[in-house]
Design an enzyme around this catalytic site. Structure first.
Site, mmCIF file in Angstrom:
data_model
loop_
_atom_site.group_PDB
_atom_site.id
_atom_site.type_symbol
_atom_site.label_atom_id
_atom_site.label_comp_id
_atom_site.label_asym_id
_atom_site.label_seq_id
_atom_site.Cartn_x
_atom_site.Cartn_y
_atom_site.Cartn_z
ATOM 1 N N ASP A 28 35.978 -4.559 41.230
ATOM 2 C CA ASP A 28 37.095 -3.986 40.461
ATOM 3 C C ASP A 28 36.746 -2.754 39.625
ATOM 4 O O ASP A 28 37.234 -2.608 38.486
ATOM 5 C CB ASP A 28 37.720 -5.059 39.547
ATOM 6 C CG ASP A 28 38.272 -6.255 40.320
ATOM 7 O OD1 ASP A 28 38.190 -6.258 41.557
ATOM 8 O OD2 ASP A 28 38.788 -7.195 39.674
ATOM 9 N N LYS A 137 42.523 -8.179 45.855
ATOM 10 C CA LYS A 137 42.633 -9.595 45.495
ATOM 11 C C LYS A 137 43.689 -9.755 44.406
ATOM 12 O O LYS A 137 43.738 -8.956 43.464
ATOM 13 C CB LYS A 137 41.271 -10.132 45.029
ATOM 14 C CG LYS A 137 40.693 -9.414 43.811
ATOM 15 C CD LYS A 137 39.340 -10.020 43.444
ATOM 16 C CE LYS A 137 38.741 -9.393 42.212
ATOM 17 N NZ LYS A 137 39.568 -9.404 41.000
ATOM 18 N N CYS A 170 36.524 -11.114 36.049
ATOM 19 C CA CYS A 170 36.513 -11.117 37.518
ATOM 20 C C CYS A 170 35.123 -11.273 38.117
ATOM 21 O O CYS A 170 34.978 -11.851 39.199
ATOM 22 C CB CYS A 170 37.211 -9.864 38.037
ATOM 23 S SG CYS A 170 38.988 -9.928 37.709
HETATM 24 N N1 TIU Z 1 38.667 -7.256 36.974
HETATM 25 C C1 TIU Z 1 38.868 -7.964 35.852
HETATM 26 O O1 TIU Z 1 37.942 -8.392 35.200
HETATM 27 N N2 TIU Z 1 40.196 -8.145 35.433
HETATM 28 C C2 TIU Z 1 40.570 -8.309 34.128
HETATM 29 O O2 TIU Z 1 41.749 -8.465 33.821
HETATM 30 N N3 TIU Z 1 39.582 -8.267 33.188
HETATM 31 C C3 TIU Z 1 39.723 -8.269 31.838
HETATM 32 O O3 TIU Z 1 38.691 -8.340 31.176
HETATM 33 N N4 TIU Z 1 40.923 -8.166 31.295
#
Ligand code: TIU
Length: 228
Positions: A28, A137, A170
């Site tokens: 991500d 995802k 994530c």
């Molecule tokens: N990719 C991921 O970690 N999504 C989140 O929403 N992370 C946060 O820390 N908010």
């Protein structure tokens, strides 16, 4: 490179892997989490903390891409991104809390966390190369409602090296999902970041505790030294 390598300084004890059966996983690293005006910022977070790891992630990616005479090892990039009709975004996720922008709303980088919008793209410095796996995802974990397990198994992957954001959301969820599926997982500790440094430290400690209950951790320098 088809040989067993050992990271002697990995925590909590040495980690052995064969690059031919290992994927480098980049979770991500999207504009929506790393740049101002995206999902991360809409939740009230300071995004500069995440920007700090970009050169390290790039250095690790470059070393992995140089494997096999430049043909590269297996790389998997994930994106947290929903379908434009939001059919894969549970209302419980979209309506949680009081963010300044909700998933699907129009922000400065297009619709927040929607596949195909500018904000959902991986940042240009870490753009996937042709042949690298890129998976959208809908959840925090990379196995839920995705083809990731099949893609990895088709390629004979048994070991995963994790980088990306955020460590305790994530990245940690994906590593736990992978561990339950039998993958031997290592977190590259300087290739991951959180909006909350204390959460990153706690995640590293809890993943590696109890004899690597979820997996191992090591710095990128150890991995790069082993493969070059
Ligand atoms: N990719 C991921 O970690 N999504 C989140 O929403 N992370 C946060 O820390 N908010």
């Amino acid at each position: 490179m088809n040989t067993l390598l050992t990271l002697a300084t990995a925590q909590p004890f040495p980690y052995t892997f064969n690059p031919a059966h290992t994927a480098l996983v980049v979770i991500d690293m999207q504009r929506d989490f790393i740049e101002p005006g995206g999902f991360g910022a809409s939740l009230g977070n300071d995004v500069t903390r995440l920007q700090a790891i970009v050169p390290t992630v790039r250095r690790m990616l470059d070393a992995w891409r140089a494997l096999n005479d430049g043909k590269g090892g297996v790389v998997l990039h994930t994106r947290e991104a929903h379908r434009p009709d939001l059919s894969d975004c549970p209302p419980a996720k979209r309506l949680r809390g009081q963010p300044s922008l909700r998933i699907g709303d129009v922000g400065p980088m297009g619709r927040v966390l929607i596949a195909g919008e500018p904000g959902a793209e991986i940042i240009p410095e870490l753009a996937p190369l042709p042949g690298e796996l890129v998976v959208d995802k809908p959840g925090k974990g990379m196995f839920y409602a995705t083809p990731v397990d099949a893609l990895l198994k088709e390629r004979g992957i048994t070991h995963l090296l994790f980088m990306g954001v955020t460590t305790e959301v994530c990245v940690q969820t994906s590593m736990r999902e992978a561990n339950d599926r039998g993958y031997e997982c290592l977190l590259i500790e300087d290739g991951t970041a959180s909006y909350f440094p204390e959460f990153k430290a706690a995640a590293l400690a809890m993943l590696t505790a109890q004899g690597a209950i979820v997996g191992w951790a090591a710095p990128s320098s150890a991995v790069i030294e082993a493969i070059t």
